[in-house]
Structures are given as C-alpha cells and as structure tokens.
Design a protein around this motif. Structure first.
Motif, PDB file in Angstrom:
ATOM      1  N   LYS A   9       0.819  -1.213   0.000  1.00 49.52           N
ATOM      2  CA  LYS A   9       0.000   0.000   0.000  1.00 49.52           C
ATOM      3  C   LYS A   9       0.854   1.265   0.000  1.00 49.52           C
ATOM      4  CE  LYS A   9      -3.981  -2.047   2.212  1.00 49.52           C
ATOM      5  NZ  LYS A   9      -4.863  -2.034   3.379  1.00 49.52           N
ATOM      6  N   ARG A  10       1.990   1.252   0.656  1.00 52.49           N
ATOM      7  CA  ARG A  10       2.813   2.465   0.713  1.00 52.49           C
ATOM      8  C   ARG A  10       3.396   2.810  -0.653  1.00 52.49           C
ATOM      9  NH1 ARG A  10       7.055  -0.350   4.577  1.00 52.49           N
ATOM     10  NH2 ARG A  10       8.024  -1.703   3.037  1.00 52.49           N
ATOM     11  N   TYR A  11       3.666   1.814  -1.489  1.00 49.71           N
ATOM     12  CA  TYR A  11       4.177   2.102  -2.834  1.00 49.71           C
ATOM     13  C   TYR A  11       3.091   2.714  -3.718  1.00 49.71           C
ATOM     14  CZ  TYR A  11       8.227  -0.627  -1.432  1.00 49.71           C
ATOM     15  OH  TYR A  11       9.331  -1.089  -0.777  1.00 49.71           O
ATOM     16  N   ILE A  12       1.882   2.262  -3.553  1.00 47.56           N
ATOM     17  CA  ILE A  12       0.765   2.837  -4.311  1.00 47.56           C
ATOM     18  C   ILE A  12       0.549   4.283  -3.873  1.00 47.56           C
ATOM     19  CG2 ILE A  12      -1.718   2.707  -4.712  1.00 47.56           C
ATOM     20  CD1 ILE A  12      -1.453  -0.344  -4.550  1.00 47.56           C
ATOM     21  N   LEU A  13       0.625   4.539  -2.576  1.00 46.71           N
ATOM     22  CA  LEU A  13       0.473   5.888  -2.055  1.00 46.71           C
ATOM     23  C   LEU A  13       1.584   6.799  -2.579  1.00 46.71           C
ATOM     24  CD1 LEU A  13      -1.073   7.818  -0.221  1.00 46.71           C
ATOM     25  CD2 LEU A  13       0.402   7.059   1.654  1.00 46.71           C
ATOM     26  N   LEU A  14       2.804   6.312  -2.603  1.00 44.09           N
ATOM     27  CA  LEU A  14       3.925   7.075  -3.132  1.00 44.09           C
ATOM     28  C   LEU A  14       3.724   7.383  -4.613  1.00 44.09           C
ATOM     29  CD1 LEU A  14       6.735   8.271  -2.560  1.00 44.09           C
ATOM     30  CD2 LEU A  14       7.685   6.073  -3.275  1.00 44.09           C
ATOM     31  N   LEU A  16       0.854   7.638  -6.213  1.00 45.68           N
ATOM     32  CA  LEU A  16      -0.213   8.638  -6.304  1.00 45.68           C
ATOM     33  C   LEU A  16       0.292  10.035  -5.953  1.00 45.68           C
ATOM     34  CD1 LEU A  16      -3.288   6.730  -4.846  1.00 45.68           C
ATOM     35  CD2 LEU A  16      -2.901   7.423  -7.212  1.00 45.68           C
ATOM     36  N   LEU A  17       1.154  10.150  -4.960  1.00 44.03           N
ATOM     37  CA  LEU A  17       1.715  11.451  -4.590  1.00 44.03           C
ATOM     38  C   LEU A  17       2.566  12.036  -5.714  1.00 44.03           C
ATOM     39  CD1 LEU A  17       2.651  10.907  -0.848  1.00 44.03           C
ATOM     40  CD2 LEU A  17       0.861  12.380  -1.779  1.00 44.03           C
ATOM     41  N   VAL A  18       3.341  11.207  -6.378  1.00 38.93           N
ATOM     42  CA  VAL A  18       4.162  11.672  -7.493  1.00 38.93           C
ATOM     43  C   VAL A  18       3.277  12.140  -8.645  1.00 38.93           C
ATOM     44  CG1 VAL A  18       5.805  10.931  -9.275  1.00 38.93           C
ATOM     45  CG2 VAL A  18       6.169  10.292  -6.880  1.00 38.93           C
ATOM     46  N   ILE A  19       2.240  11.406  -8.960  1.00 39.59           N
ATOM     47  CA  ILE A  19       1.313  11.791 -10.035  1.00 39.59           C
ATOM     48  C   ILE A  19       0.617  13.099  -9.684  1.00 39.59           C
ATOM     49  CG2 ILE A  19      -0.843  11.146 -11.197  1.00 39.59           C
ATOM     50  CD1 ILE A  19       0.152   8.225 -11.058  1.00 39.59           C
ATOM     51  N   MET A  20       0.210  13.261  -8.439  1.00 43.76           N
ATOM     52  CA  MET A  20      -0.439  14.509  -8.017  1.00 43.76           C
ATOM     53  C   MET A  20       0.520  15.690  -8.096  1.00 43.76           C
ATOM     54  SD  MET A  20      -2.929  13.302  -4.885  1.00 43.76           S
ATOM     55  CE  MET A  20      -2.743  14.851  -4.109  1.00 43.76           C
ATOM     56  N   ALA A  21       1.780  15.484  -7.747  1.00 48.13           N
ATOM     57  CA  ALA A  21       2.767  16.560  -7.800  1.00 48.13           C
ATOM     58  C   ALA A  21       2.940  17.052  -9.233  1.00 48.13           C
ATOM     59  CB  ALA A  21       4.096  16.090  -7.223  1.00 48.13           C
ATOM     60  N   PHE A  22       3.013  16.127 -10.190  1.00 47.84           N
ATOM     61  CA  PHE A  22       3.144  16.527 -11.583  1.00 47.84           C
ATOM     62  C   PHE A  22       1.874  17.198 -12.105  1.00 47.84           C
ATOM     63  CE2 PHE A  22       6.757  13.555 -11.692  1.00 47.84           C
ATOM     64  CZ  PHE A  22       7.682  14.379 -12.313  1.00 47.84           C
TER      65      PHE A  22
END
Length: 141
Positions: A9-14, A16-22
């Motif tokens: 789950k933490r890799y999926i969250l990471l 998603l955070l990268v996609i949101m940042a872009f």
C-alpha cells in the motif's frame, strides 16, 4: 502467502503522490495575465523600451508595464521573454506615463497608481547586463 510479489500500500500511495505533484505543478504556475505591446521606442543602440497593456481577466483593470529589452532582438523574442524571467521596471495604471527619452535616460511622468518601480532599470543585451537611469515624477491624480 507473505512472500508473494504484490505492491504494498505504501508504494501505491507514493505513486499517487508523485502523479499529483506533476498535476499540481502546472496549475500553480498558470497565470491568466495577457500582455499586448502598445508602444516600442528605441532608447539607445542596445535597448528598446516596450510598454505593454496587461489584463488578468474581465473583472480586473488594465495595468501598463514598462520593460527594457535587447534592441538586436525582435518583438516575438520580447513576447517570449515575458513567459520567462523578464521583469518590468515599472507597473502603473497610466499608459501615457512616458514623457521622453533623452541622452540614454528615461523620463516618466505618471498620473495614477504606481504598483512597482525600480531604478536604474536593468536589461540584458548580447548576454551582458546593462542599466539605464529612470527619472519618475508621480502624482496620484
């Protein structure tokens, strides 16, 4: 079953955070400011004075921005520089603020609001920094 190759789950969250940042980065750097050149004058052999009319939308008034820019480049290069780091030396509500250009100095007489003013006004010409004196006479009305 704990040795199975699956995403945690933490890799999926990471991810998603990268996609949101872009996705958020372009939105933070979006500006509705549109500028149109209303006057261009030669100051000396190295610099032109550009005055632009800027509008940020239907609910805002016009502001007039005064720039110095390399005389060896054309108007298209100047307009492209506005998207970069080219900053005006004056922002005002008076489009007729230019009084005269004489002996490599700019004389301004502004009636209205001055939002920003810097003197001497700096610019780049052929990759080298230069500056010109700017004399301002200001009255609110």
């Amino acid at each position: 079953m704990q040795n199975a190759l699956v995403f945690k789950k933490r890799y999926i969250l990471l991810l998603l955070l990268v996609i949101m940042a872009f996705g958020v980065y372009p939105l933070l750097h979006f500006t509705p400011l549109e500028q149109v050149i209303i006057k261009k004058m030669k100051v000396n052999n190295l610099a032109n004075l550009y005055i632009t009319e800027a509008s940020a939308g239907a609910t805002t008034g016009y502001s007039y921005r005064f720039y110095l820019y390399d005389a060896s480049k054309d108007d298209n290069a100047f307009m492209a520089s506005l998207k970069g780091d080219n900053e005006p030396f004056m922002i005002t509500t008076d489009k007729d603020g230019l009084e005269k250009i004489e002996n490599g100095a700019i004389f301004l007489s502004v009636k209205g609001t001055v939002y920003s003013f810097h003197s001497p006004a700096g610019y780049l010409a052929n990759g080298s920094p230069y500056s010109l004196p700017v004399h301002l006479v200001f009255s609110p009305f």
